[in-house]
Design a protein around this motif. Structure first.
Motif, PDB file in Angstrom:
ATOM      1  N   ARG A 162      -0.006 -31.371  -4.165  1.00 56.68           N
ATOM      2  CA  ARG A 162       0.722 -32.496  -4.760  1.00 56.68           C
ATOM      3  C   ARG A 162      -0.223 -33.569  -5.295  1.00 56.68           C
ATOM      4  O   ARG A 162      -0.024 -34.097  -6.396  1.00 56.68           O
ATOM      5  CB  ARG A 162       1.656 -33.104  -3.714  1.00 56.68           C
ATOM      6  CG  ARG A 162       2.449 -34.312  -4.198  1.00 56.68           C
ATOM      7  CD  ARG A 162       3.351 -33.972  -5.347  1.00 56.68           C
ATOM      8  NE  ARG A 162       4.090 -35.135  -5.807  1.00 56.68           N
ATOM      9  CZ  ARG A 162       4.779 -35.195  -6.947  1.00 56.68           C
ATOM     10  NH1 ARG A 162       4.813 -34.119  -7.752  1.00 56.68           N
ATOM     11  NH2 ARG A 162       5.415 -36.296  -7.296  1.00 56.68           N
ATOM     12  N   MET A 163      -1.276 -33.887  -4.559  1.00 56.01           N
ATOM     13  CA  MET A 163      -2.195 -34.926  -5.006  1.00 56.01           C
ATOM     14  C   MET A 163      -2.935 -34.509  -6.272  1.00 56.01           C
ATOM     15  O   MET A 163      -3.133 -35.316  -7.183  1.00 56.01           O
ATOM     16  CB  MET A 163      -3.190 -35.268  -3.893  1.00 56.01           C
ATOM     17  CG  MET A 163      -2.575 -35.929  -2.669  1.00 56.01           C
ATOM     18  SD  MET A 163      -1.574 -37.396  -3.027  1.00 56.01           S
ATOM     19  CE  MET A 163       0.080 -36.722  -2.787  1.00 56.01           C
ATOM     20  N   ARG A 164      -3.345 -33.250  -6.338  1.00 56.00           N
ATOM     21  CA  ARG A 164      -4.011 -32.783  -7.566  1.00 56.00           C
ATOM     22  C   ARG A 164      -3.065 -32.866  -8.756  1.00 56.00           C
ATOM     23  O   ARG A 164      -3.456 -33.264  -9.858  1.00 56.00           O
ATOM     24  CB  ARG A 164      -4.506 -31.355  -7.372  1.00 56.00           C
ATOM     25  CG  ARG A 164      -5.828 -31.256  -6.614  1.00 56.00           C
ATOM     26  CD  ARG A 164      -6.425 -29.867  -6.749  1.00 56.00           C
ATOM     27  NE  ARG A 164      -5.600 -28.874  -6.090  1.00 56.00           N
ATOM     28  CZ  ARG A 164      -5.815 -28.446  -4.844  1.00 56.00           C
ATOM     29  NH1 ARG A 164      -6.828 -28.913  -4.149  1.00 56.00           N
ATOM     30  NH2 ARG A 164      -5.033 -27.534  -4.308  1.00 56.00           N
ATOM     31  N   SER A 165      -1.815 -32.490  -8.535  1.00 52.96           N
ATOM     32  CA  SER A 165      -0.832 -32.530  -9.618  1.00 52.96           C
ATOM     33  C   SER A 165      -0.607 -33.961 -10.107  1.00 52.96           C
ATOM     34  O   SER A 165      -0.611 -34.224 -11.314  1.00 52.96           O
ATOM     35  CB  SER A 165       0.491 -31.926  -9.131  1.00 52.96           C
ATOM     36  OG  SER A 165       1.488 -32.043 -10.107  1.00 52.96           O
ATOM     37  N   VAL A 166      -0.431 -34.880  -9.178  1.00 54.36           N
ATOM     38  CA  VAL A 166      -0.209 -36.280  -9.555  1.00 54.36           C
ATOM     39  C   VAL A 166      -1.428 -36.846 -10.268  1.00 54.36           C
ATOM     40  O   VAL A 166      -1.299 -37.559 -11.271  1.00 54.36           O
ATOM     41  CB  VAL A 166       0.124 -37.118  -8.299  1.00 54.36           C
ATOM     42  CG1 VAL A 166       0.118 -38.613  -8.615  1.00 54.36           C
ATOM     43  CG2 VAL A 166       1.469 -36.702  -7.722  1.00 54.36           C
ATOM     44  N   LEU A 167      -2.620 -36.520  -9.772  1.00 58.37           N
ATOM     45  CA  LEU A 167      -3.828 -37.027 -10.406  1.00 58.37           C
ATOM     46  C   LEU A 167      -3.950 -36.555 -11.853  1.00 58.37           C
ATOM     47  O   LEU A 167      -4.264 -37.347 -12.759  1.00 58.37           O
ATOM     48  CB  LEU A 167      -5.050 -36.586  -9.605  1.00 58.37           C
ATOM     49  CG  LEU A 167      -6.407 -37.025 -10.164  1.00 58.37           C
ATOM     50  CD1 LEU A 167      -6.509 -38.544 -10.223  1.00 58.37           C
ATOM     51  CD2 LEU A 167      -7.552 -36.452  -9.329  1.00 58.37           C
ATOM     52  N   HIS A 168      -3.692 -35.278 -12.100  1.00 58.20           N
ATOM     53  CA  HIS A 168      -3.792 -34.770 -13.468  1.00 58.20           C
ATOM     54  C   HIS A 168      -2.721 -35.370 -14.365  1.00 58.20           C
ATOM     55  O   HIS A 168      -2.987 -35.684 -15.540  1.00 58.20           O
ATOM     56  CB  HIS A 168      -3.719 -33.241 -13.468  1.00 58.20           C
ATOM     57  CG  HIS A 168      -5.014 -32.588 -13.086  1.00 58.20           C
ATOM     58  ND1 HIS A 168      -5.367 -32.354 -11.770  1.00 58.20           N
ATOM     59  CD2 HIS A 168      -6.057 -32.150 -13.839  1.00 58.20           C
ATOM     60  CE1 HIS A 168      -6.558 -31.781 -11.730  1.00 58.20           C
ATOM     61  NE2 HIS A 168      -6.999 -31.652 -12.967  1.00 58.20           N
ATOM     62  N   LEU A 169      -1.518 -35.554 -13.830  1.00 57.66           N
ATOM     63  CA  LEU A 169      -0.461 -36.177 -14.633  1.00 57.66           C
ATOM     64  C   LEU A 169      -0.823 -37.610 -15.010  1.00 57.66           C
ATOM     65  O   LEU A 169      -0.644 -38.035 -16.166  1.00 57.66           O
ATOM     66  CB  LEU A 169       0.857 -36.150 -13.853  1.00 57.66           C
ATOM     67  CG  LEU A 169       1.569 -34.810 -13.733  1.00 57.66           C
ATOM     68  CD1 LEU A 169       2.740 -34.910 -12.753  1.00 57.66           C
ATOM     69  CD2 LEU A 169       2.065 -34.340 -15.096  1.00 57.66           C
ATOM     70  N   GLU A 170      -1.337 -38.364 -14.046  1.00 62.71           N
ATOM     71  CA  GLU A 170      -1.688 -39.758 -14.307  1.00 62.71           C
ATOM     72  C   GLU A 170      -2.885 -39.853 -15.252  1.00 62.71           C
ATOM     73  O   GLU A 170      -2.914 -40.715 -16.141  1.00 62.71           O
ATOM     74  CB  GLU A 170      -1.986 -40.481 -12.992  1.00 62.71           C
ATOM     75  CG  GLU A 170      -0.768 -40.726 -12.135  1.00 62.71           C
ATOM     76  CD  GLU A 170       0.218 -41.681 -12.786  1.00 62.71           C
ATOM     77  OE1 GLU A 170      -0.230 -42.634 -13.485  1.00 62.71           O
ATOM     78  OE2 GLU A 170       1.426 -41.488 -12.616  1.00 62.71           O
ATOM     79  N   ALA A 171      -3.881 -38.997 -15.061  1.00 63.26           N
ATOM     80  CA  ALA A 171      -5.036 -39.018 -15.964  1.00 63.26           C
ATOM     81  C   ALA A 171      -4.619 -38.663 -17.385  1.00 63.26           C
ATOM     82  O   ALA A 171      -5.046 -39.320 -18.355  1.00 63.26           O
ATOM     83  CB  ALA A 171      -6.100 -38.042 -15.454  1.00 63.26           C
ATOM     84  N   ASP A 172      -3.767 -37.649 -17.539  1.00 64.32           N
ATOM     85  CA  ASP A 172      -3.279 -37.279 -18.867  1.00 64.32           C
ATOM     86  C   ASP A 172      -2.504 -38.427 -19.504  1.00 64.32           C
ATOM     87  O   ASP A 172      -2.618 -38.679 -20.716  1.00 64.32           O
ATOM     88  CB  ASP A 172      -2.371 -36.047 -18.767  1.00 64.32           C
ATOM     89  CG  ASP A 172      -3.151 -34.770 -18.501  1.00 64.32           C
ATOM     90  OD1 ASP A 172      -4.393 -34.790 -18.642  1.00 64.32           O
ATOM     91  OD2 ASP A 172      -2.526 -33.754 -18.135  1.00 64.32           O
ATOM     92  N   ARG A 173      -1.740 -39.129 -18.689  1.00 63.37           N
ATOM     93  CA  ARG A 173      -0.930 -40.239 -19.225  1.00 63.37           C
ATOM     94  C   ARG A 173      -1.809 -41.329 -19.820  1.00 63.37           C
ATOM     95  O   ARG A 173      -1.418 -41.994 -20.785  1.00 63.37           O
ATOM     96  CB  ARG A 173      -0.065 -40.804 -18.105  1.00 63.37           C
ATOM     97  CG  ARG A 173       0.951 -41.832 -18.544  1.00 63.37           C
ATOM     98  CD  ARG A 173       2.032 -42.010 -17.493  1.00 63.37           C
ATOM     99  NE  ARG A 173       1.558 -42.687 -16.313  1.00 63.37           N
ATOM    100  CZ  ARG A 173       1.552 -44.011 -16.164  1.00 63.37           C
ATOM    101  NH1 ARG A 173       1.994 -44.788 -17.132  1.00 63.37           N
ATOM    102  NH2 ARG A 173       1.108 -44.555 -15.040  1.00 63.37           N
ATOM    103  N   HIS A 174      -3.009 -41.485 -19.257  1.00 65.92           N
ATOM    104  CA  HIS A 174      -3.912 -42.524 -19.756  1.00 65.92           C
ATOM    105  C   HIS A 174      -4.984 -41.975 -20.689  1.00 65.92           C
ATOM    106  O   HIS A 174      -5.888 -42.708 -21.097  1.00 65.92           O
ATOM    107  CB  HIS A 174      -4.576 -43.237 -18.577  1.00 65.92           C
ATOM    108  CG  HIS A 174      -3.620 -44.037 -17.758  1.00 65.92           C
ATOM    109  ND1 HIS A 174      -3.070 -45.229 -18.186  1.00 65.92           N
ATOM    110  CD2 HIS A 174      -3.094 -43.805 -16.527  1.00 65.92           C
ATOM    111  CE1 HIS A 174      -2.268 -45.710 -17.251  1.00 65.92           C
ATOM    112  NE2 HIS A 174      -2.248 -44.853 -16.234  1.00 65.92           N
TER     113      HIS A 174
END
Length: 433
Positions: A268-280
């Motif tokens: 879950r943490m890896r998924s959230v990190l990639h989503l947030e990084a992509d968003r920015h």
């Protein structure tokens, strides 16, 4: 007499169930109520080494290290040594490929003695002493966590050229050192580090809390730091390569409690990190963690001998042991609730409520506030208390000038002394009078 009549007696003669998430990985009942860890009888440990004694299941520590390495990758896990650190424990951690978070010159020296790859060591601490920094520099510690503005100036003046640093981030409500985004302190710290040619800002480090089992706190921190990291990239061209989420992962001390779901957490943490990084619009930094308690808590058991049993005026049973708040500080300091069993023999009476207390004549000298022990527990019996691997040996004191217990490693049917028992001569040797 019917089966219904004798069933309570039969049940009381059986040893208590050992919860898999609470007791060490290799803990097993043997004949006669003997409890074994690593194939070693705890009654034999008590006979040879005395009580109280800390024991550590080496297989359990290594198993936890491997679980973290499997979930995150060994390169991205560093054990936080303040939970429990000896030369051998450091060697186990290094053997399993993990790094180390060290909070003092002493912990750095232990890592050196263990032959640790010092590039995998991180020095942290809100008030690092000159000795802490000098020892870290000489040892070649790979990363230093910056926790105040003044520390940036100190490191710029004293650290080896190219010193890798992480910026400790805290929430605005926390009464701890670290950088707060609100008010611009964290942004000012990034700007100051970026202006120092001898320092390299590698990313952010955070400590979210303790005994956390929900993912949401960590998810919010990832979102907050990714947003901040994007702003710092636009302002200073600094691209964070690492985001350390710290530790604080929940550990079960009682059968009804739960550990953090490690595999699900990592995914879950890896998924959230990639989503947030992509968003920015940024590449995702390395996600790292630095557990301490979660690696060693379950592996530890403390063996005590019962010295006295009495009842209060209200009828509550008190079972006094030969240790207490000097070797089990977590109950008084943190309200920890450990599990305890009779070890070395099988109880001949039904279990009942008891409070296991220490020898120090203080109201808060409680080892287990709500144990369930056979009614025939008496002086001379052995009690084993689970979940004492973290912050027990590390926080043991000489209150009342009581000596600190030995720490043993149990594995493969053998016991090995990791830290010897302190003697009265040891205490007097430090007294200049």
């Amino acid at each position: 007499m019917t089966l219904t009549d004798i069933l309570p007696t039969l049940r009381s003669s059986l040893p208590a169930h050992l919860g898999a998430g609470v007791w060490p990985l290799t803990a097993r009942w043997a004949d006669g109520g003997d409890l074994r860890v690593g194939g070693v009888s705890l009654a034999a440990v008590a006979a040879e080494h005395g009580t109280p004694t800390f024991i550590l299941d080496e297989a359990d520590v290594r198993d936890r290290c491997r679980a973290y390495a499997g979930a995150f990758g060994a390169r991205d896990v560093a054990y936080t040594g303040k939970a429990l650190l000896t030369v051998d424990v450091a060697r186990w951690v290094a053997d399993e490929g993990l790094g180390l978070y060290a909070g003092s010159a002493g912990e750095v020296r232990v890592a050196e003695r263990a032959g640790f790859d010092m590039g995998r060591v991180v020095l942290y601490g809100s008030a690092k002493s000159p000795e802490d920094l000098d020892v870290a520099y000489r040892a070649g510690v790979g990363t230093i966590v910056v926790e105040s503005m003044g520390e940036i100036t100190r490191l710029a003046a004293t650290a080896p050229a190219g010193q890798r640093v992480l910026l400790r981030m805290v929430d605005g409500a926390e009464r701890r050192f670290g950088m707060r985004i609100a008010g611009g302190e964290a942004a000012a710290a990034v700007a100051r580090i970026a202006a120092q040619p001898g320092l390299r800002l590698a990313g952010f480090d955070c400590s979210i809390g303790h005994q956390l089992s929900r993912f949401s706190q960590y998810e919010r921190e990832i979102s907050r730091l990714c947003e901040f990291g994007a702003a710092m990239y636009r302002a200073h061209g600094v691209l964070p390569e690492q985001l350390n989420l710290g530790g604080g992962h929940a550990v079960a001390y009682r059968p009804e409690e739960f550990d953090l779901a490690l595999e699900g957490f990592a995914t879950r943490m890896r998924s959230v990190l990639h989503l947030e990084a992509d968003r920015h619009g940024l590449p995702a930094p390395r996600l790292t963690v630095s557990p301490g308690r979660a690696v060693v808590a379950r592996a530890g058991v403390t063996v005590y001998r019962v010295l006295a049993v009495t009842r209060t005026q209200g009828g509550d049973r008190l079972v006094a042991v030969d240790g207490g708040m000097t070797d089990c500080p977590a109950t008084a300091l943190c309200g920890s609730r450990h599990s305890a069993v009779l070890a070395g023999r099988t109880g001949r009476a039904a279990d009942g409520p008891a409070t296991v207390v220490g020898r120090h004549n203080d109201a808060d000298d409680v080892v287990v506030p709500d144990a369930s022990l056979p009614a025939d527990v008496h002086p001379g019996d052995l009690l084993a208390v689970a979940g004492t691997g973290a912050y027990h040996h590390a926080r043991a004191t000489n209150f009342h000038l009581v000596t600190r217990p030995a720490l043993l490693a149990l594995a493969g049917g053998r016991s090995r002394v990791l830290v010897r028992r302190e003697s009265l001569d040891d205490l007097l040797a430090r007294d200049a009078g």
